[in-house]
Design an enzyme around this catalytic site. Structure first.
Site, short mmCIF file in Angstrom:
data_model
loop_
_atom_site.label_atom_id
_atom_site.label_comp_id
_atom_site.label_asym_id
_atom_site.label_seq_id
_atom_site.Cartn_x
_atom_site.Cartn_y
_atom_site.Cartn_z
N LEU A 179 3.29 -32.04 22.63
CA LEU A 179 4.46 -31.56 21.89
C LEU A 179 5.69 -31.42 22.77
O LEU A 179 5.61 -30.99 23.91
CB LEU A 179 4.12 -30.19 21.28
CG LEU A 179 5.24 -29.41 20.58
CD1 LEU A 179 4.70 -28.68 19.35
CD2 LEU A 179 5.91 -28.41 21.51
N LEU A 180 6.83 -31.82 22.21
CA LEU A 180 8.13 -31.57 22.84
C LEU A 180 8.89 -30.62 21.93
O LEU A 180 8.80 -30.73 20.71
CB LEU A 180 8.87 -32.90 22.97
CG LEU A 180 10.38 -32.94 23.23
CD1 LEU A 180 10.76 -34.24 23.95
CD2 LEU A 180 11.22 -32.82 21.95
N ASN A 181 9.61 -29.65 22.52
CA ASN A 181 10.61 -28.96 21.70
C ASN A 181 11.96 -28.94 22.40
O ASN A 181 12.48 -30.03 22.66
CB ASN A 181 10.12 -27.62 21.13
CG ASN A 181 9.59 -26.60 22.09
OD1 ASN A 181 8.66 -26.85 22.83
ND2 ASN A 181 10.16 -25.41 22.09
N ASP A 182 12.53 -27.81 22.71
CA ASP A 182 13.94 -27.75 23.13
C ASP A 182 14.30 -28.66 24.31
O ASP A 182 13.56 -28.71 25.29
CB ASP A 182 14.32 -26.34 23.58
CG ASP A 182 13.82 -25.26 22.67
OD1 ASP A 182 13.35 -25.57 21.58
OD2 ASP A 182 13.89 -24.08 23.06
N GLN A 203 11.09 -28.78 26.79
CA GLN A 203 9.91 -27.96 26.59
C GLN A 203 8.75 -28.89 26.24
O GLN A 203 8.86 -29.69 25.29
CB GLN A 203 10.16 -26.97 25.44
CG GLN A 203 11.10 -25.85 25.82
CD GLN A 203 10.41 -24.85 26.72
OE1 GLN A 203 9.59 -24.07 26.29
NE2 GLN A 203 10.75 -24.88 28.01
N SER A 216 12.60 -22.01 27.69
CA SER A 216 13.85 -22.76 27.79
C SER A 216 14.86 -22.19 28.77
O SER A 216 14.86 -21.00 29.06
CB SER A 216 14.50 -22.87 26.41
OG SER A 216 13.81 -23.82 25.67
N ASP A 263 16.09 -17.86 27.09
CA ASP A 263 16.88 -19.09 27.00
C ASP A 263 18.24 -18.98 27.69
O ASP A 263 19.30 -19.16 27.06
CB ASP A 263 17.07 -19.53 25.53
CG ASP A 263 15.78 -19.55 24.74
OD1 ASP A 263 14.71 -19.66 25.38
OD2 ASP A 263 15.82 -19.43 23.50
N GLU A 323 18.24 -17.63 19.26
CA GLU A 323 17.64 -18.40 20.35
C GLU A 323 18.67 -19.39 20.90
O GLU A 323 19.62 -19.77 20.23
CB GLU A 323 16.42 -19.17 19.84
CG GLU A 323 15.28 -18.26 19.37
CD GLU A 323 14.00 -19.03 19.07
OE1 GLU A 323 12.95 -18.66 19.60
OE2 GLU A 323 14.05 -20.01 18.30
C1 FRU Z 1 13.23 -22.37 20.64
C2 FRU Z 1 12.24 -21.60 21.52
C3 FRU Z 1 12.94 -20.86 22.62
C4 FRU Z 1 11.89 -20.74 23.65
C5 FRU Z 1 11.16 -22.05 23.52
C6 FRU Z 1 9.70 -21.99 23.80
O1 FRU Z 1 12.64 -23.45 20.00
O2 FRU Z 1 11.46 -20.74 20.72
O3 FRU Z 1 13.50 -19.63 22.21
O4 FRU Z 1 12.40 -20.56 24.93
O5 FRU Z 1 11.38 -22.49 22.21
O6 FRU Z 1 9.15 -23.25 23.79
#
Ligand code: FRU
Length: 492
Positions: A39-42, A58, A102, A164, A222
């Protein structure tokens, strides 16, 4: 073997084990940043340094669900060709046992410095939150600062939802904006200040839910970001907990901005209304950076928290980042355009001009495909609805429609027949709809549609059949003129 090595070994084993399955997936994107597996997020740590753009993200290598977060790392000289680098951060220390969350990057006298949140949860689920530094001299290997954490938990009056950090320089000092939650459970963006990145003092609240005339804007903010754009200060933030109002706030969480003036002494931003940055289905946690060309660039997560069942999951990966965009402020509104460098990917140009569509649906020779860029400019006569159907199947059952509904005065993205995955419609209004220009970036499973030179953008994932490649231009109940149509395949 130390903890970092052990975690990295596990991560690389997981990548090795799953990469063939992942890479066989038709929905793998061709010109977007994706996780190698998992998984990728921020987006994190977006920065240009020594002529190279670094972008981190992330990354959960072990699963397609959220979990133990690492920082993935890619770099590029031109913002379109990205090179995958070794994982930058693994959550190996006591102050980050539940993830390197993040954060951002700065160039501190030639040292690439990451500022991120160490996330810790105890056995009862109680959270600790630590702000940390990691330093690199070569732009590849990062060493965690021995004085970590540089901020222990949150200031008085806030909860442990405190994360963050986005850091920038103003004059002699470093400033940090960080996402927070007040004890009354209202979202906040807090400002900190430091001379040297290691000792931080709390300055104040930049903005927040129920502050001044802001009204209720969620229980947590966030991924905030603050920067100067065309002479004004902009705060981007991602509020959680806003209910939908008509066409607004339809995604689970929002990503939007305020325009105003930041008082560096009190930390307070005097600002106007909250405006969403994107009108599509998947767009969250954007992060910006200023490059050496003076451009304010933005990249976002082309996904949302709690959306975990995209069709790519069965192939061992999920989510991607958007293409980089350039921001500009016009009449207190942010306009977003794809970076110029995207043109480097163009090939096999096909062009048409001046086509009248009268209550009809037309196809144009050589205008079809799945990995391409389109520019379509329409002039409205008396059509009730006109637009483009993308990713159409032969039998007509599958299609994704971007259109302007003149009776409602709204632009619409309809993905109810887009194939697999989530459906739905998103709508917004335009300042002037007599002429509408669509600049569409299509990848195997994504769409980024820039309207009227970036006045609005719709960013979304779609999962059509790989053979659904038709494109149709239509006008219902009346006439529209397709002034120009340009199509390029995009190189990969
Ligand atoms: C936003 C978030 C951030 C956090 C990160 C964790 O998508 O929830 O607040 O740092 O993702 O992966």
């Amino acid at each position: 073997m130390d903890k970092t090595e052990e975690l990295l070994n596990r991560a690389y084993e997981c990548i090795e084990k799953n990469k063939d399955k992942v890479n066989r997936d038709y929905y793998r994107l061709k010109y977007h940043i994706m996780p190698p597996v998992g998984l990728l997020n921020d987006p994190n740590g977006f920065i240009e340094m020594n002529g190279e753009y670094h972008l981190f993200y992330q990354f959960h290598p072990f699963d397609t669900k959220h979990g133990l977060k690492f920082w993935g790392h890619v770099k590029s000289r031109d913002l379109v060709n990205w090179e995958e680098l070794p994982i930058a951060l693994a959550p190996s220390m006591w102050y980050e046992t539940h993830g390197c969350y993040s954060g951002s990057a700065v160039n501190n006298n030639g040292t690439l410095t990451l500022i991120y949140t160490g996330n810790v949860k105890d056995s009862e689920g109680n959270r600790e939150t630590y702000q940390c530094l990691a330093l690199s001299e070569d732009g590849i290997n990062f060493i965690k600062y021995e004085g970590n954490p540089v901020i222990h938990n949150q200031p008085l009056g806030y909860t442990r939802h405190f994360r963050d950090p986005k850091v920038w320089r103003n004059g002699q000092d470093w400033y940090m904006v960080i996402g927070a939650q007040s004890e009354k459970l209202e979202g906040r963006a807090l400002i900190f200040k430091s001379r040297d990145l290691t000792e931080w003092s709390f300055i104040g609240e930049a903005a927040g839910s129920n502050i001044d005339s802001t009204g209720y804007l969620g229980y947590m903010w966030e991924c905030p970001d603050i920067f100067n754009l065309n002479g004004k200060d902009v705060l981007i933030t991602c509020p959680q907990g806003i209910e939908p109002v008509g066409d607004l706030y339809n995604n689970i969480y929002q990503a939007g901005y305020f325009v105003g003036k930041l008082d560096y002494k009190t930390g307070r931003l005097k600002h106007g209304d909250f405006i969403e940055l994107d009108r599509g289905f998947e767009f969250y946690a954007p992060q910006t950076t200023l490059d050496s060309k003076g451009r304010r660039l933005l990249v976002a997560w082309m996904g949302l928290p709690e959306e975990e069942d995209h069709p790519t999951v069965e192939n061992g990966w999920i989510h991607a980042l958007t293409i980089p965009r350039v921001l500009e402020l016009r009449d207190n509104k942010i306009y977003q355009s794809p970076v110029e460098e995207m043109k480097l990917l163009r090939k096999n140009h096909v062009a048409y001009s001046d086509i009248l569509i009268d209550n009809d649906e037309i196809e144009l020779e050589k205008v079809e495909g799945d990995v391409l860029e389109l520019i379509a400019e329409f002039e409205l006569f008396d059509s009730l609805e006109f637009g483009i159907m993308l990713r159409c199947s032969e039998d007509g059952n599958e299609k994704t429609i971007i259109s302007y509904d003149a009776s409602e005065g709204k632009l619409k993205l309809d993905r109810n027949k887009s194939g697999k995955g989530y459906g739905g419609i998103r709508r917004c209004t335009l300042r002037d709809a007599r002429k509408i220009k669509f600049n569409i970036f299509m990848d195997t499973s994504s769409l980024e549609i820039f309207i009227n030179d970036g006045e609005e953008v719709f960013t979304s994932r779609i999962y059509p059949d790989k053979d659904s490649k038709g494109i149709k231009f239509f006008s219902k109940n009346g006439k529209v003129r397709l002034i120009r149509l340009d199509k390029w395949e995009l190189r990969y």
